[in-house]
Design a protein around this motif. Structure first.
Motif, PDB file in Angstrom:
ATOM      1  N   GLY A   1       0.812  -1.218   0.000  1.00 28.32           N
ATOM      2  CA  GLY A   1       0.000   0.000   0.000  1.00 28.32           C
ATOM      3  C   GLY A   1       0.844   1.266   0.000  1.00 28.32           C
ATOM      4  N   LEU A   2       0.147   2.418  -0.225  1.00 29.05           N
ATOM      5  CA  LEU A   2       0.841   3.706  -0.319  1.00 29.05           C
ATOM      6  C   LEU A   2       1.580   4.052   0.982  1.00 29.05           C
ATOM      7  N   GLY A   3       0.949   3.763   2.113  1.00 30.09           N
ATOM      8  CA  GLY A   3       1.592   4.052   3.403  1.00 30.09           C
ATOM      9  C   GLY A   3       2.892   3.267   3.533  1.00 30.09           C
TER      10      GLY A   3
ATOM     11  N   LEU B   1       4.843  12.797  -4.219  1.00 28.29           N
ATOM     12  CA  LEU B   1       4.082  13.101  -5.442  1.00 28.29           C
ATOM     13  C   LEU B   1       3.605  11.787  -6.039  1.00 28.29           C
ATOM     14  N   LEU B   2       2.309  11.677  -6.274  1.00 30.08           N
ATOM     15  CA  LEU B   2       1.770  10.453  -6.873  1.00 30.08           C
ATOM     16  C   LEU B   2       1.682  10.630  -8.389  1.00 30.08           C
ATOM     17  N   GLY B   3       2.172   9.602  -9.085  1.00 29.11           N
ATOM     18  CA  GLY B   3       2.316   9.708 -10.535  1.00 29.11           C
ATOM     19  C   GLY B   3       1.022   9.787 -11.318  1.00 29.11           C
ATOM     20  N   ASP B   4      -0.098   9.354 -10.761  1.00 25.67           N
ATOM     21  CA  ASP B   4      -1.361   9.385 -11.507  1.00 25.67           C
ATOM     22  C   ASP B   4      -1.921  10.796 -11.655  1.00 25.67           C
ATOM     23  N   ASP B   5      -1.488  11.694 -10.789  1.00 24.74           N
ATOM     24  CA  ASP B   5      -1.979  13.072 -10.849  1.00 24.74           C
ATOM     25  C   ASP B   5      -0.957  13.932 -11.568  1.00 24.74           C
ATOM     26  N   LEU B   6      -1.365  14.532 -12.675  1.00 22.41           N
ATOM     27  CA  LEU B   6      -0.499  15.509 -13.347  1.00 22.41           C
ATOM     28  C   LEU B   6      -1.054  16.893 -13.071  1.00 22.41           C
TER      29      LEU B   6
ATOM     30  N   LEU C   1     -13.666   7.606  -4.448  1.00 24.56           N
ATOM     31  CA  LEU C   1     -12.458   7.272  -5.217  1.00 24.56           C
ATOM     32  C   LEU C   1     -11.207   7.842  -4.565  1.00 24.56           C
ATOM     33  N   TYR C   2     -11.397   8.658  -3.513  1.00 22.59           N
ATOM     34  CA  TYR C   2     -10.281   9.439  -2.960  1.00 22.59           C
ATOM     35  C   TYR C   2     -10.193   9.293  -1.442  1.00 22.59           C
ATOM     36  N   GLY C   3      -9.059   9.788  -0.908  1.00 18.79           N
ATOM     37  CA  GLY C   3      -9.018  10.081   0.513  1.00 18.79           C
ATOM     38  C   GLY C   3      -9.818  11.353   0.709  1.00 18.79           C
ATOM     39  N   CYS C   4     -10.541  11.448   1.823  1.00 21.51           N
ATOM     40  CA  CYS C   4     -11.434  12.593   2.039  1.00 21.51           C
ATOM     41  C   CYS C   4     -11.109  13.210   3.392  1.00 21.51           C
TER      42      CYS C   4
ATOM     43  N   VAL D   1     -10.499  10.215   6.002  1.00 15.35           N
ATOM     44  CA  VAL D   1     -11.012   8.867   5.753  1.00 15.35           C
ATOM     45  C   VAL D   1     -10.596   8.454   4.345  1.00 15.35           C
ATOM     46  N   GLU D   2     -10.043   7.260   4.214  1.00 17.49           N
ATOM     47  CA  GLU D   2      -9.632   6.773   2.894  1.00 17.49           C
ATOM     48  C   GLU D   2     -10.835   6.185   2.158  1.00 17.49           C
ATOM     49  N   LYS D   3     -11.121   6.714   0.999  1.00 16.94           N
ATOM     50  CA  LYS D   3     -12.182   6.228   0.113  1.00 16.94           C
ATOM     51  C   LYS D   3     -13.472   5.877   0.858  1.00 16.94           C
ATOM     52  N   PRO D   4     -14.084   6.888   1.497  1.00 15.63           N
ATOM     53  CA  PRO D   4     -15.295   6.618   2.285  1.00 15.63           C
ATOM     54  C   PRO D   4     -16.511   6.336   1.402  1.00 15.63           C
TER      55      PRO D   4
ATOM     56  N   ALA E   1     -11.460  16.167  -1.644  1.00 11.86           N
ATOM     57  CA  ALA E   1     -10.635  14.988  -1.887  1.00 11.86           C
ATOM     58  C   ALA E   1      -9.153  15.349  -1.767  1.00 11.86           C
ATOM     59  N   ILE E   2      -8.377  14.355  -1.352  1.00 13.24           N
ATOM     60  CA  ILE E   2      -6.920  14.536  -1.321  1.00 13.24           C
ATOM     61  C   ILE E   2      -6.408  14.220  -2.721  1.00 13.24           C
ATOM     62  N   ILE E   3      -5.635  15.122  -3.298  1.00 14.81           N
ATOM     63  CA  ILE E   3      -4.978  14.741  -4.551  1.00 14.81           C
ATOM     64  C   ILE E   3      -3.500  14.477  -4.275  1.00 14.81           C
ATOM     65  N   GLY E   4      -2.847  13.858  -5.242  1.00 14.60           N
ATOM     66  CA  GLY E   4      -1.548  13.228  -4.960  1.00 14.60           C
ATOM     67  C   GLY E   4      -0.347  14.112  -4.745  1.00 14.60           C
ATOM     68  N   ARG E   5      -0.464  15.107  -3.899  1.00 10.09           N
ATOM     69  CA  ARG E   5       0.692  15.922  -3.507  1.00 10.09           C
ATOM     70  C   ARG E   5       0.634  16.094  -1.987  1.00 10.09           C
ATOM     71  N   TYR E   6       1.709  15.760  -1.320  1.00 14.09           N
ATOM     72  CA  TYR E   6       1.746  15.834   0.141  1.00 14.09           C
ATOM     73  C   TYR E   6       3.074  16.443   0.577  1.00 14.09           C
ATOM     74  N   ILE E   7       3.067  17.212   1.647  1.00 16.18           N
ATOM     75  CA  ILE E   7       4.307  17.526   2.364  1.00 16.18           C
ATOM     76  C   ILE E   7       4.147  16.844   3.724  1.00 16.18           C
TER      77      ILE E   7
ATOM     78  N   ILE F   1      -1.801  -0.729   3.781  1.00 16.29           N
ATOM     79  CA  ILE F   1      -1.393   0.274   4.764  1.00 16.29           C
ATOM     80  C   ILE F   1      -1.579   1.639   4.112  1.00 16.29           C
ATOM     81  N   GLN F   2      -2.517   2.403   4.644  1.00 11.47           N
ATOM     82  CA  GLN F   2      -2.949   3.645   3.993  1.00 11.47           C
ATOM     83  C   GLN F   2      -2.262   4.859   4.598  1.00 11.47           C
ATOM     84  N   LEU F   3      -1.718   5.712   3.720  1.00 14.82           N
ATOM     85  CA  LEU F   3      -1.134   6.976   4.172  1.00 14.82           C
ATOM     86  C   LEU F   3      -2.194   7.839   4.856  1.00 14.82           C
ATOM     87  N   THR F   4      -3.413   7.784   4.313  1.00  9.60           N
ATOM     88  CA  THR F   4      -4.514   8.576   4.879  1.00  9.60           C
ATOM     89  C   THR F   4      -4.739   8.228   6.356  1.00  9.60           C
ATOM     90  N   ASP F   5      -4.624   6.939   6.696  1.00 12.73           N
ATOM     91  CA  ASP F   5      -4.836   6.522   8.091  1.00 12.73           C
ATOM     92  C   ASP F   5      -3.746   7.092   9.005  1.00 12.73           C
TER      93      ASP F   5
END
Ligand code: G1P
Length: 303
Positions: A111-113, A131-136, A171-174, A192-195, A205-211, A231-235
């Motif tokens: 998982g992402l986490g 940075l998640l590759g699916d989001d440009l 479809l997203y973390g919320c 919450v991950e994909k509620p 929604a969380i999009i694929g950029r995090y600090i 294992i979810q990063l959102t958790d």
């Protein structure tokens, strides 16, 4: 008080890309072309544009083409050099000279986490970007630098949020947020991950950029598998949101309203390619004219 700056970016790239089979049988999904560049190069360019020149790819099996793309290709360079084709030579060298790129393998795809946890040794005890590759993110609407500035001001972790139609929130973390932002920065109170729609705390929604604050590593190492058995990063971020600033806690969010393209599934990938291609000066005008003809008459212009 100012907090430690961000220097490193982590790009998880160990996914199997099953939504794109069969092309992803032997080709990493990150290498699918968006016009004439692999999708992942846009993401690396975005990190570099925000000042992050130390990039760690978290990869898995069959990701060799990705490594080769960011490496030298002497044979090709020699051929182009001997022909005096400087323009193409520059294109070949561009991806090599972009950044200092490192690789670590994820091993088990848990998982992402877990992918982020695998980056711990390289990142060390400093804040970092993911940075998640699916989001440009369109280069004309940068957000990463702003997120880094927010981290420097407030500490903790920073999320990139986007308002989505409520029926797509699963479809997203919320996130749940405090309603009064300070200069556009929201305090995140819940994640919450994909509620299911009924359980979503908002339509953000969380999009694929995090600090992320390095405190995320200790939290992730204690995080049990969540949604989808992963294992979810959102958790882990939900735990960080409730921790004190002194412990590296606190999660903030900024709403992104710029242009973003999703390369994560077939339809949105094709839309991303067409959108970006139609903006290109070399092929855009012809493509747009052809699209108009095609959509109005169904003619492909070569029958
Ligand atoms: C991941 C995250 C999710 C986030 C999404 C953004 O999900 O787990 O919280 O909203 O990226 O693209 P994935 O799309 O990888 O399943």
């Amino acid at each position: 008080m100012t907090f430690q700056g961000v220097r490193k970016a982590v790009i998880p790239a160990a996914g199997l890309g099953t939504r794109f089979l069969p092309v992803t049988k032997a080709t990493p999904k990150e290498m699918l072309p968006v016009v004439d560049k692999p999708a992942i190069q846009y993401v690396v360019e975005e990190a570099v544009a925000a000042g992050l020149e130390d990039i760690l790819f978290v990869t898995g099996r069959s990701k060799r083409p990705l490594e080769d793309h960011f490496d030298r290709n002497y044979e090709l360079e020699q051929v182009l050099e001997s022909k005096g084709d400087t323009e193409r030579l520059n294109l070949v060298r561009e991806s090599t000279d972009l950044a200092r790129i490192h690789y670590v393998r994820q091993g088990d795809p848990l998982g992402l986490g877990h992918a982020v946890l695998v980056a711990q040794q390289h990142v060390g005890d400093e804040p970092f970007a993911v940075l998640l590759g699916d989001d440009l993110i369109d280069a004309r609407d940068p957000i990463l630098e702003r997120m880094i500035a927010i981290r420097s001001e407030f500490g903790g972790s920073v999320l990139c949020l986007m308002q989505v139609p409520r029926e797509t929130i699963s479809l997203y973390g919320c996130v749940g947020i405090e309603t009064d932002p300070i200069n556009g920065v929201f305090a995140v109170t819940d994640l919450v991950e994909k509620p299911d729609i009924a359980d979503a705390p908002s339509d953000l929604a969380i999009i694929g950029r995090y600090i992320l604050d390095p405190a995320v590593f200790a939290v992730l190492s204690e995080t049990a598998p969540g949604r989808g058995g992963e294992i979810q990063l959102t958790d882990a971020l939900r735990v960080l949101a409730k921790m004190s600033p002194a412990q590296g806690g606190g999660v903030r969010g900024v709403i992104f309203d710029g242009r973003r393209y999703d390369t994560g599934d077939k339809l949105s990938y094709l839309q991303a390619v067409i959108t970006l291609a139609s903006q290109r000066p070399d092929i855009g005008p012809q493509l747009t004219a052809w699209l108009q003809e095609f959509t109005s008459t169904g003619s492909t212009g070569n029958q």
